[in-house]
Each structure stands twice: as structure tokens, then as C-alpha cells.
Design a protein around this motif. Structure first.
Motif, PDB file in Angstrom:
ATOM      1  N   ASP A   1      44.189  28.162  39.806  1.00 53.46           N
ATOM      2  CA  ASP A   1      42.805  28.656  40.120  1.00 53.46           C
ATOM      3  C   ASP A   1      42.339  28.960  41.134  1.00 53.46           C
ATOM      4  O   ASP A   1      41.266  29.289  41.424  1.00 53.46           O
ATOM      5  CB  ASP A   1      42.075  27.517  39.053  1.00 53.46           C
ATOM      6  CG  ASP A   1      41.851  26.100  39.752  1.00 53.46           C
ATOM      7  OD1 ASP A   1      42.993  25.810  40.294  1.00 53.46           O
ATOM      8  OD2 ASP A   1      41.053  25.335  39.296  1.00 53.46           O
ATOM      9  N   GLU A   2      43.251  28.446  42.312  1.00 60.22           N
ATOM     10  CA  GLU A   2      42.759  28.864  43.571  1.00 60.22           C
ATOM     11  C   GLU A   2      43.247  30.354  44.016  1.00 60.22           C
ATOM     12  O   GLU A   2      44.004  30.827  43.625  1.00 60.22           O
ATOM     13  CB  GLU A   2      43.586  27.960  44.585  1.00 60.22           C
ATOM     14  CG  GLU A   2      43.279  26.289  44.414  1.00 60.22           C
ATOM     15  CD  GLU A   2      43.979  25.547  45.427  1.00 60.22           C
ATOM     16  OE1 GLU A   2      44.399  26.019  46.384  1.00 60.22           O
ATOM     17  OE2 GLU A   2      43.735  24.106  45.266  1.00 60.22           O
ATOM     18  N   ASP A   3      42.308  30.912  44.929  1.00 59.76           N
ATOM     19  CA  ASP A   3      42.301  32.113  45.430  1.00 59.76           C
ATOM     20  C   ASP A   3      42.999  32.031  46.750  1.00 59.76           C
ATOM     21  O   ASP A   3      42.362  31.802  47.816  1.00 59.76           O
ATOM     22  CB  ASP A   3      40.897  32.872  45.453  1.00 59.76           C
ATOM     23  CG  ASP A   3      40.883  34.183  45.839  1.00 59.76           C
ATOM     24  OD1 ASP A   3      41.900  34.844  46.368  1.00 59.76           O
ATOM     25  OD2 ASP A   3      39.713  35.017  45.640  1.00 59.76           O
ATOM     26  N   LYS A   4      44.136  32.459  46.851  1.00 59.08           N
ATOM     27  CA  LYS A   4      45.100  32.263  48.042  1.00 59.08           C
ATOM     28  C   LYS A   4      44.515  33.268  49.092  1.00 59.08           C
ATOM     29  O   LYS A   4      45.010  33.250  50.242  1.00 59.08           O
ATOM     30  CB  LYS A   4      46.566  32.396  47.777  1.00 59.08           C
ATOM     31  CG  LYS A   4      46.855  33.783  47.486  1.00 59.08           C
ATOM     32  CD  LYS A   4      48.650  33.701  47.068  1.00 59.08           C
ATOM     33  CE  LYS A   4      49.123  35.309  46.733  1.00 59.08           C
ATOM     34  NZ  LYS A   4      50.331  35.139  46.806  1.00 59.08           N
ATOM     35  N   TYR A   5      43.592  34.207  48.744  1.00 55.28           N
ATOM     36  CA  TYR A   5      43.295  35.087  49.905  1.00 55.28           C
ATOM     37  C   TYR A   5      41.860  34.849  50.493  1.00 55.28           C
ATOM     38  O   TYR A   5      41.440  35.423  51.528  1.00 55.28           O
ATOM     39  CB  TYR A   5      43.001  36.475  49.242  1.00 55.28           C
ATOM     40  CG  TYR A   5      44.421  36.998  48.591  1.00 55.28           C
ATOM     41  CD1 TYR A   5      45.402  37.292  49.442  1.00 55.28           C
ATOM     42  CD2 TYR A   5      44.389  37.140  47.035  1.00 55.28           C
ATOM     43  CE1 TYR A   5      46.564  37.735  48.653  1.00 55.28           C
ATOM     44  CE2 TYR A   5      45.711  37.436  46.523  1.00 55.28           C
ATOM     45  CZ  TYR A   5      46.911  37.608  47.496  1.00 55.28           C
ATOM     46  OH  TYR A   5      48.046  38.158  46.789  1.00 55.28           O
ATOM     47  N   VAL A   6      41.283  33.543  50.068  1.00 58.48           N
ATOM     48  CA  VAL A   6      40.016  33.128  50.788  1.00 58.48           C
ATOM     49  C   VAL A   6      40.461  32.617  52.028  1.00 58.48           C
ATOM     50  O   VAL A   6      41.331  31.758  51.978  1.00 58.48           O
ATOM     51  CB  VAL A   6      39.372  31.969  49.805  1.00 58.48           C
ATOM     52  CG1 VAL A   6      38.292  31.381  50.549  1.00 58.48           C
ATOM     53  CG2 VAL A   6      38.686  32.603  48.317  1.00 58.48           C
ATOM     54  N   GLY A   7      39.468  32.946  52.808  1.00 57.90           N
ATOM     55  CA  GLY A   7      39.958  32.482  54.414  1.00 57.90           C
ATOM     56  C   GLY A   7      40.800  33.261  55.054  1.00 57.90           C
ATOM     57  O   GLY A   7      41.353  33.094  56.126  1.00 57.90           O
ATOM     58  N   TYR A   8      41.406  34.419  54.372  1.00 60.29           N
ATOM     59  CA  TYR A   8      42.422  35.185  55.199  1.00 60.29           C
ATOM     60  C   TYR A   8      41.949  36.657  55.070  1.00 60.29           C
ATOM     61  O   TYR A   8      41.636  37.295  56.210  1.00 60.29           O
ATOM     62  CB  TYR A   8      43.896  35.193  54.276  1.00 60.29           C
ATOM     63  CG  TYR A   8      44.902  35.949  55.251  1.00 60.29           C
ATOM     64  CD1 TYR A   8      45.509  34.989  55.987  1.00 60.29           C
ATOM     65  CD2 TYR A   8      45.371  37.230  54.928  1.00 60.29           C
ATOM     66  CE1 TYR A   8      46.511  35.794  57.092  1.00 60.29           C
ATOM     67  CE2 TYR A   8      46.042  37.965  55.638  1.00 60.29           C
ATOM     68  CZ  TYR A   8      46.748  37.208  56.893  1.00 60.29           C
ATOM     69  OH  TYR A   8      47.546  38.056  57.527  1.00 60.29           O
ATOM     70  N   TYR A   9      41.502  37.200  53.981  1.00 58.75           N
ATOM     71  CA  TYR A   9      41.071  38.652  53.912  1.00 58.75           C
ATOM     72  C   TYR A   9      39.339  38.420  53.741  1.00 58.75           C
ATOM     73  O   TYR A   9      38.809  39.440  54.144  1.00 58.75           O
ATOM     74  CB  TYR A   9      41.569  39.334  52.538  1.00 58.75           C
ATOM     75  CG  TYR A   9      42.870  39.684  52.688  1.00 58.75           C
ATOM     76  CD1 TYR A   9      43.243  40.566  53.711  1.00 58.75           C
ATOM     77  CD2 TYR A   9      43.796  39.041  51.959  1.00 58.75           C
ATOM     78  CE1 TYR A   9      44.540  40.979  53.960  1.00 58.75           C
ATOM     79  CE2 TYR A   9      45.189  39.314  52.313  1.00 58.75           C
ATOM     80  CZ  TYR A   9      45.774  40.513  53.083  1.00 58.75           C
ATOM     81  OH  TYR A   9      46.874  40.710  53.331  1.00 58.75           O
ATOM     82  N   TYR A  10      39.077  37.304  53.249  1.00 62.06           N
ATOM     83  CA  TYR A  10      37.344  37.263  52.746  1.00 62.06           C
ATOM     84  C   TYR A  10      37.009  35.774  52.834  1.00 62.06           C
ATOM     85  O   TYR A  10      37.768  34.867  52.491  1.00 62.06           O
ATOM     86  CB  TYR A  10      36.889  37.956  51.580  1.00 62.06           C
ATOM     87  CG  TYR A  10      38.031  37.753  50.407  1.00 62.06           C
ATOM     88  CD1 TYR A  10      37.581  36.599  49.743  1.00 62.06           C
ATOM     89  CD2 TYR A  10      38.669  38.693  50.017  1.00 62.06           C
ATOM     90  CE1 TYR A  10      38.644  36.394  48.464  1.00 62.06           C
ATOM     91  CE2 TYR A  10      39.685  38.521  48.826  1.00 62.06           C
ATOM     92  CZ  TYR A  10      39.224  37.296  48.164  1.00 62.06           C
ATOM     93  OH  TYR A  10      40.174  37.240  47.102  1.00 62.06           O
ATOM     94  N   PRO A  11      35.779  35.563  53.126  1.00 57.80           N
ATOM     95  CA  PRO A  11      35.332  33.963  52.847  1.00 57.80           C
ATOM     96  C   PRO A  11      35.181  33.715  51.365  1.00 57.80           C
ATOM     97  O   PRO A  11      35.444  34.760  50.367  1.00 57.80           O
ATOM     98  CB  PRO A  11      33.877  34.113  53.543  1.00 57.80           C
ATOM     99  CG  PRO A  11      33.572  35.532  53.552  1.00 57.80           C
ATOM    100  CD  PRO A  11      34.729  36.405  53.565  1.00 57.80           C
TER     101      PRO A  11
END
Length: 174
Positions: A38-48
Motif C-alpha cells: 500500500d506504500e507509494d514508492k515514488y513519493v519523495g522521488y518524483y513527487y511529495p
């Protein structure tokens, strides 16, 4: 068929007001632990972290044969067409995910997409451009369908739109 739509949409977008930028993005750095489902692995990399998350239930069915390669090709053709624009591109459009079923739009200039209203305006422009394509017209009642419906036809599960700074809006497509 997807080629015809993607080419048509790319041409429409190239001449319209909907710029995008195809960028070869490096893969997110490997984390110490694998993210939970359920975690979004792109948070903190492509967007907040998303400021808002919503679910859109489309009346459309995903087209048989719409797989990863077609979604990547769709994003590539759209981006390629808009890169040829005569003006600076204010945001990037690309796909991510193992199945390339997550479309991401990130603003490249401060203030371009810093509110939900600006994000929805971009998505409304994408709906307008989509309605002009023969692909969309052949598979929907174009005046009733929207960009989320097009994404559903192609098998996308999610679209995330961000200013690349503080604002992120995410839509899960069912």
C-alpha cells in the motif's frame, strides 16, 4: 490501433496547448526494505506525498491486449509529439510501475500546478485533446467520456499530478 490513437493524440497535443516532456528518469534508489503493497514508492522521488487521493470509477472496460508495452508507447508518443513544441514545456508526463500502469505528471516550473484547480485544468485540457482523437471517438461517446476513461481503456490504474514541490493529487482508476 493504439499506435493510431497515440499518434493522433501526439499530433493534437503537439499543436495544442498541452505540452509535456519525455524524460529518461533514473529508477528510484533501492530502499533498505521493499515498500509495502500500500506504500507509494515514488513519493519523495518524483513527487511529495499526495495532498489528496480520490478514486474514479470508469464505465469503460480496458481494451483486450492493452499491456505494458502499449502504455509505455502511448506515453512515449505523446511526450515525443509535445517535445517538438515550439515553446518551453512546463511539465513532464511519464509512466512508472512494473506494468507501466501509473501515469505521472510533474510540473517543471514553480506555480504551474500548485493547486487542485490547476491540476484539474490540466486534466480537463487532456480530456479536450483526447476527445479529438479517432481512437477515443471510436470507443466512447466522446462528449461523455473523459481523460480518466481513456486511461482506463489503456489499462492505467492511477494518475498522479504534482507541482514537484508541495502539491500532489492522485487518482486511482477503477
Amino acid at each position: 490501433m493504439i499506435n493510431r490513437f497515440a499518434t493522433g493524440l501526439a499530433v493534437v497535443l503537439a499543436f495544442g496547448t498541452l505540452p509535456a516532456l519525455a524524460q529518461q528518469q533514473p529508477k528510484p534508489a533501492a530502499a533498505a526494505a521493499t515498500p509495502k503493497a500500500d506504500e507509494d514508492k515514488y513519493v519523495g522521488y518524483y513527487y511529495p506525498k499526495p495532498t489528496a487521493i480520490e478514486t474514479y470509477t470508469s464505465p469503460m472496460q480496458t481494451i483486450a491486449g492493452a499491456e505494458r508495452a502499449q502504455r509505455v508507447q502511448f506515453a512515449t508518443v505523446v511526450s515525443q509529439g509535445t517535445i517538438q513544441s515550439a515553446y518551453r514545456v512546463p511539465y513532464a508526463v511519464f509512466v512508472k510501475g512494473e506494468k507501466a500502469d501509473k501515469m505521472i505528471i510533474v510540473g517543471l516550473q514553480p506555480g504551474e500546478m500548485s493547486t487542485i484547480f490547476r491540476a484539474r485544468a490540466i486534466l480537463a485540457n487532456m480530456t479536450t485533446m483526447s476527445r479529438l482523437s479517432p481512437f477515443f471517438q471510436e470507443r466512447t461517446i466522446a462528449e461523455d467520456a473523459n481523460f480518466f476513461d481513456l486511461l482506463k481503456l489503456l489499462g492505467f490504474q492511477q494518475i498522479t499530478i504534482s507541482d514537484g514541490d508541495k502539491f500532489t493529487h492522485q487518482v486511482n482508476i477503477k
